[in-house]
Enzyme design. Sequence first.
Site, mmCIF file in Angstrom:
data_model
loop_
_atom_site.group_PDB
_atom_site.id
_atom_site.type_symbol
_atom_site.label_atom_id
_atom_site.label_comp_id
_atom_site.label_asym_id
_atom_site.label_seq_id
_atom_site.Cartn_x
_atom_site.Cartn_y
_atom_site.Cartn_z
ATOM 1 N N HIS A 209 -7.752 5.803 -11.984
ATOM 2 C CA HIS A 209 -7.468 4.361 -12.083
ATOM 3 C C HIS A 209 -8.105 3.587 -10.933
ATOM 4 C CE1 HIS A 209 -4.503 4.511 -8.792
ATOM 5 N NE2 HIS A 209 -4.039 5.631 -9.357
ATOM 6 N N CYS B 117 -2.986 10.983 -8.096
ATOM 7 C CA CYS B 117 -3.925 10.276 -8.965
ATOM 8 C C CYS B 117 -5.301 10.183 -8.296
ATOM 9 C CB CYS B 117 -3.414 8.887 -9.289
ATOM 10 S SG CYS B 117 -2.047 8.871 -10.480
#
Length: 254
Positions: free
Chosen positions: A214, A230
């Site tokens: 992301h 992440c």
Amino acid sequence: MKRALFLFTCLAGALSMGFSPALANDRYIERPPVRVSPDLAAPWVLQLGKAPDNARRVHRTQPAPRAGAQAQQRQRAVQTQPARVQQASAPRMVQKRTVRPQINPIYLPQVVNYNGKHKPGTVIIDTRDNFLFLVEKNGKARRYGVGTGKPGFEWAGTHKVSAKREWPDWRPPAEMIAREKARGRHLPTFVAGGVENPLGARALYLGSTLYRIHGTNQPWTIGAAVSSGCIRMRNEDVVDLYERVPVGATVVVM
């Protein structure tokens, strides 16, 4: 007799010449007042034992002003100066700005050589050097800088891109909320998509895990181990990757 006759003769002569006789007590008659000249600077006035009040005001030396009076005089002088002079003498206020560290140019997107085993379209994430590679044809790969899991949050594995979102919402996992609360940081349970959202402009979800590739609202962290697992990218980079990688693509985290 002769003396009396002489005095009578003198008195008669004086009367005949217009003089009035002086009596013995004439010396005690009140004299007319002395008229003082209005010229107070005349030398004879200065020689008097006590000069008139207005003469003292003219000739006495003015006392030096007190310290407080000097400060008031300086204040009045400043107030009477032109406005531009007062502004020039005022201290210049410098606004302090927060300067963020710049990203190392090595983490900007570029095309590099690739001679690995993975076929074109595969996404490879190198968590040691903080790079993401998108394998292309003809022995090339597109390389991006990324932020990866901080110590204690590293992981490795192979997954498929299960979903893609533009300006995704963020719902922190319960484990993350509890962990951050113990550190004195209170996370919201929901953050709508937008420029302040930690997930940034795009997100590619990895299989059934909570991990994603992301964007970020902290681009200066790219190139470091900073996340909770992440893979974060600059917003402009994740937008570019988002257009190149379809749902179902293979992602290898090493």
